[in-house]
Design a protein around this motif. Structure first.
Motif, mmCIF file in Angstrom:
data_model
loop_
_atom_site.group_PDB
_atom_site.id
_atom_site.type_symbol
_atom_site.label_atom_id
_atom_site.label_comp_id
_atom_site.label_asym_id
_atom_site.label_seq_id
_atom_site.Cartn_x
_atom_site.Cartn_y
_atom_site.Cartn_z
ATOM 1 N N ASN A 146 6.061 18.530 -8.397
ATOM 2 C CA ASN A 146 7.189 19.296 -7.865
ATOM 3 C C ASN A 146 6.741 20.682 -7.392
ATOM 4 O OD1 ASN A 146 9.160 17.326 -8.391
ATOM 5 N ND2 ASN A 146 9.372 18.016 -10.506
ATOM 6 N N ALA A 147 7.349 21.128 -6.299
ATOM 7 C CA ALA A 147 7.104 22.472 -5.782
ATOM 8 C C ALA A 147 8.437 23.172 -5.573
ATOM 9 C CB ALA A 147 6.352 22.396 -4.451
ATOM 10 N N SER A 148 8.429 24.482 -5.728
ATOM 11 C CA SER A 148 9.587 25.305 -5.376
ATOM 12 C C SER A 148 9.229 26.125 -4.144
ATOM 13 C CB SER A 148 9.972 26.224 -6.538
ATOM 14 O OG SER A 148 10.437 25.452 -7.629
ATOM 15 N N ALA A 149 10.254 26.589 -3.423
ATOM 16 C CA ALA A 149 9.984 27.346 -2.204
ATOM 17 C C ALA A 149 11.007 28.453 -2.007
ATOM 18 C CB ALA A 149 9.989 26.413 -0.984
ATOM 19 N N GLY A 150 10.564 29.510 -1.377
ATOM 20 C CA GLY A 150 11.447 30.595 -0.973
ATOM 21 C C GLY A 150 11.309 30.805 0.516
ATOM 22 N N VAL A 151 12.412 31.094 1.176
ATOM 23 C CA VAL A 151 12.423 31.262 2.631
ATOM 24 C C VAL A 151 13.057 32.608 2.963
ATOM 25 C CG1 VAL A 151 13.244 30.315 4.825
ATOM 26 C CG2 VAL A 151 12.699 28.763 2.924
ATOM 27 N N SER A 152 12.396 33.379 3.818
ATOM 28 C CA SER A 152 12.992 34.625 4.281
ATOM 29 C C SER A 152 12.238 35.122 5.506
ATOM 30 C CB SER A 152 12.994 35.686 3.172
ATOM 31 O OG SER A 152 13.909 36.731 3.517
ATOM 32 N N TYR A 153 12.503 36.394 5.880
ATOM 33 C CA TYR A 153 11.884 36.928 7.092
ATOM 34 C C TYR A 153 10.647 37.760 6.783
ATOM 35 C CZ TYR A 153 14.459 41.200 5.874
ATOM 36 O OH TYR A 153 14.952 42.304 5.225
ATOM 37 N N ASP A 163 11.284 32.116 -6.719
ATOM 38 C CA ASP A 163 11.508 32.132 -8.168
ATOM 39 C C ASP A 163 12.965 31.856 -8.557
ATOM 40 O OD1 ASP A 163 9.041 32.501 -9.268
ATOM 41 O OD2 ASP A 163 9.109 34.687 -9.174
ATOM 42 N N LEU A 164 13.857 31.915 -7.582
ATOM 43 C CA LEU A 164 15.289 31.898 -7.904
ATOM 44 C C LEU A 164 15.774 30.557 -8.444
ATOM 45 C CD1 LEU A 164 16.753 33.959 -4.912
ATOM 46 C CD2 LEU A 164 16.282 34.737 -7.247
ATOM 47 N N ASN A 165 15.261 29.453 -7.905
ATOM 48 C CA ASN A 165 15.765 28.131 -8.315
ATOM 49 C C ASN A 165 14.668 27.249 -8.904
ATOM 50 O OD1 ASN A 165 18.501 28.535 -7.598
ATOM 51 N ND2 ASN A 165 17.987 28.233 -5.446
ATOM 52 N N LYS A 166 13.693 27.860 -9.566
ATOM 53 C CA LYS A 166 12.652 27.078 -10.235
ATOM 54 C C LYS A 166 13.223 26.396 -11.472
ATOM 55 C CE LYS A 166 8.023 28.735 -9.333
ATOM 56 N NZ LYS A 166 7.406 27.425 -9.459
ATOM 57 N N PRO A 167 12.675 25.221 -11.833
ATOM 58 C CA PRO A 167 11.684 24.429 -11.103
ATOM 59 C C PRO A 167 12.340 23.489 -10.088
ATOM 60 C CG PRO A 167 12.092 23.447 -13.254
ATOM 61 C CD PRO A 167 12.936 24.695 -13.188
ATOM 62 N N ASN A 168 11.515 23.020 -9.157
ATOM 63 C CA ASN A 168 11.908 21.999 -8.186
ATOM 64 C C ASN A 168 13.153 22.393 -7.395
ATOM 65 O OD1 ASN A 168 11.583 19.583 -6.824
ATOM 66 N ND2 ASN A 168 12.863 18.425 -8.244
ATOM 67 N N GLY A 169 13.145 23.636 -6.881
ATOM 68 C CA GLY A 169 14.274 24.080 -6.063
ATOM 69 C C GLY A 169 13.797 25.000 -4.964
ATOM 70 N N GLN A 170 14.718 25.438 -4.146
ATOM 71 C CA GLN A 170 14.377 26.415 -3.127
ATOM 72 C C GLN A 170 15.560 27.323 -2.870
ATOM 73 O OE1 GLN A 170 13.350 23.646 0.210
ATOM 74 N NE2 GLN A 170 14.756 24.864 1.436
ATOM 75 N N ALA A 171 15.272 28.479 -2.299
ATOM 76 C CA ALA A 171 16.321 29.459 -2.008
ATOM 77 C C ALA A 171 15.950 30.192 -0.728
ATOM 78 C CB ALA A 171 16.466 30.449 -3.160
ATOM 79 N N VAL A 172 16.968 30.732 -0.090
ATOM 80 C CA VAL A 172 16.756 31.495 1.144
ATOM 81 C C VAL A 172 17.413 32.860 1.003
ATOM 82 C CG1 VAL A 172 18.814 30.490 2.234
ATOM 83 C CG2 VAL A 172 17.024 31.500 3.666
ATOM 84 N N ILE A 173 16.749 33.887 1.522
ATOM 85 C CA ILE A 173 17.346 35.218 1.609
ATOM 86 C C ILE A 173 17.391 35.575 3.095
ATOM 87 C CG2 ILE A 173 17.168 37.649 0.963
ATOM 88 C CD1 ILE A 173 15.539 36.766 -1.491
ATOM 89 N N LEU A 174 18.595 35.586 3.654
ATOM 90 C CA LEU A 174 18.786 35.851 5.087
ATOM 91 C C LEU A 174 18.731 37.357 5.357
ATOM 92 C CD1 LEU A 174 21.745 33.355 5.614
ATOM 93 C CD2 LEU A 174 19.364 33.011 6.323
ATOM 94 N N PRO A 175 18.353 37.745 6.585
ATOM 95 C CA PRO A 175 18.244 39.175 6.902
ATOM 96 C C PRO A 175 19.507 39.970 6.553
ATOM 97 C CG PRO A 175 17.294 37.888 8.679
ATOM 98 C CD PRO A 175 17.920 36.910 7.722
ATOM 99 N N GLN A 176 20.672 39.392 6.842
ATOM 100 C CA GLN A 176 21.921 40.134 6.611
ATOM 101 C C GLN A 176 22.275 40.257 5.125
ATOM 102 O OE1 GLN A 176 21.562 37.304 8.344
ATOM 103 N NE2 GLN A 176 23.306 35.898 8.080
ATOM 104 N N ASP A 177 21.623 39.434 4.284
ATOM 105 C CA ASP A 177 21.926 39.452 2.849
ATOM 106 C C ASP A 177 20.890 40.215 2.027
ATOM 107 O OD1 ASP A 177 24.042 37.751 3.452
ATOM 108 O OD2 ASP A 177 22.856 35.939 3.089
ATOM 109 N N ALA A 178 19.774 40.579 2.671
ATOM 110 C CA ALA A 178 18.614 41.069 1.920
ATOM 111 C C ALA A 178 18.911 42.324 1.109
ATOM 112 C CB ALA A 178 17.446 41.308 2.868
ATOM 113 N N GLU A 179 19.490 43.348 1.736
ATOM 114 C CA GLU A 179 19.672 44.622 1.030
ATOM 115 C C GLU A 179 20.641 44.482 -0.135
ATOM 116 O OE1 GLU A 179 19.483 48.500 2.757
ATOM 117 O OE2 GLU A 179 19.174 47.647 4.756
ATOM 118 N N ALA A 180 21.720 43.744 0.066
ATOM 119 C CA ALA A 180 22.690 43.548 -1.024
ATOM 120 C C ALA A 180 22.046 42.774 -2.176
ATOM 121 C CB ALA A 180 23.914 42.800 -0.504
ATOM 122 N N PHE A 181 21.227 41.783 -1.837
ATOM 123 C CA PHE A 181 20.530 41.015 -2.867
ATOM 124 C C PHE A 181 19.577 41.903 -3.656
ATOM 125 C CE2 PHE A 181 16.603 38.868 -4.060
ATOM 126 C CZ PHE A 181 17.077 37.865 -4.889
#
Length: 367
Positions: A146-153, A163-181
């Motif tokens: 199993n691998a986890s992945a993160g996606v962003s700019y 790291d957000l949805n480990k193990p065996n998950g993935q998450a995305v941080i979109l440009p418009q959400d980055a600062e609030a996150f």
């Protein structure tokens, strides 16, 4: 900062792929009787250090870099597996082949994680989220892992997302959400902010991104030096470092942790020699030379000392050994020794393809 370069960076599509408890998962994969059981790679119940812990072991509070004795105390039924780096490298190469099906812009960080820039990719896919999902499915199909992945700019946010949805998950941080996150993110979860820096920040009242954002660039630079600019930028979602398929190598070394602590000068010299031979083997294999020779000593109380000497010319094999001995005998070793290492730096290269896993030591795994 040039606003154009920042907006251009926001159009990038970066994936960070991180294998889940890689070494431990490989052992469970190859030994079905160990599946679902608490397992660590490295050490034994009497000695050594945990290099990797399965998720079942982590439930007992066991983690990498913990002493094996403490791990065994926390979980009496803990399974200890010897590391098999040839097997880990074999699977790592298979995983990397999958990455290259999508892009040549792959920056490996270790055997079990890498950054990929898929802004322009070989499949012509517009969605980095879809690419990450496909890569994880192919890794599972090809290796059973199993691998986890993160996606962003950018790399910082992609690494954070993985790291957000480990193990065996993935998450995305979109440009418009980055600062609030980032404002809500605890400072200890910021990639690249270690324990010591986090403690220093917390003394200043910085516990999350929002707190960090309150401080000026001038203040952060004064408190943290050159890193101040990095902290100022990342909390605003700015990280312009590109995915670098070629990484600059700064040193070449080998080290070994001993079954029993070494005390006498003869024992130290005898055990340094195979480490020296391993360094020479790598020198011959890579063609790398270095003018600075460094001896690393870790004592029984886990304190570390390094001794170095820089030469005017690149040394031959004999000189490396002579300097290694000179550094060993530079002063009396004051307490029992659990680890010795020998390394070369000030290298004769400016750029080299990243080199994996050829080491006597166990590299600590943080996935």
């Amino acid at each position: 900062m040039d606003s154009n370069s920042h907006s251009e960076a926001k159009t990038r599509k970066i994936i960070h792929v991180d294998m889940d408890a890689f070494y431990a998962s490989v052992e469970q994969l190859d030994h079905p009787k160990w599946q679902g059981k608490p397992l660590v790679v490295g050490g034994n119940a009497a000695r050594g250090v945990v290099a990797a812990a399965s998720y079942e072991a982590r439930k007992f509070g066991i983690h990498s870099a913990m002493s094996s004795v403490l791990a065994a105390r926390k979980c009496p039924q803990l399974i200890f597996a010897r590391p098999r780096f040839d097997r880990y490298k074999e699977l790592s190469n298979q995983i990397r082949e999958i990455f290259y099906e999508y892009t040549d812009l792959v920056e490996p960080l270790s055997l079990d994680e890498a950054f990929l820039d898929v802004t322009e990719n070989k499949k012509g896919l517009k969605s980095a989220i879809l690419i990450a999902r496909q890569i994880r499915a192919k890794i599972k199909e090809k290796t059973g892992l199993n691998a986890s992945a993160g996606v962003s700019y950018n790399k910082f946010l992609a690494k954070t997302a993985s790291d957000l949805n480990k193990p065996n998950g993935q998450a995305v941080i979109l440009p418009q959400d980055a600062e609030a996150f980032l404002e809500k993110l605890p400072i200890r979860k910021f990639f690249g902010i270690g324990k010591v820096t986090a403690e220093k920040m917390e003394k200043l009242g910085i516990f999350n991104g929002r707190d960090l954002k309150e401080y000026s660039l001038q203040f952060l630079t004064k408190k943290f030096g050159k890193s101040g600019l990095h902290y100022y930028n990342i909390v605003r979602g700015i990280h312009l470092s590109e995915v670098q398929p070629n990484r600059i190598r700064k040193s070449l070394s080998a080290e070994n942790t001993f079954e029993k602590d070494l005390i006498t000068p003869i024992d130290l010299e005898e055990n340094l020699h195979p480490i020296f031979e391993e360094v020479i083997r790598r020198v011959k294999k890579t063609g790398i030379k270095g003018r600075t020779i460094t001896l690393k000593i870790k004592y029984s109380d886990f304190t570390i000392q390094t001794r170095s000497k820089t030469l005017e010319q690149y040394p031959n094999d004999e000189t490396i050994w002579e300097v290694g001995l000179e550094l060993l005998n530079q002063e009396e070793v004051p307490k029992p020794v659990r680890l010795l290492g020998l390394g070369l730096s000030n290298l004769n290269i400016t750029e080299e393809q990243i080199h994996f896993g050829e080491q006597l030591r166990i590299p600590f795994e943080h996935s």
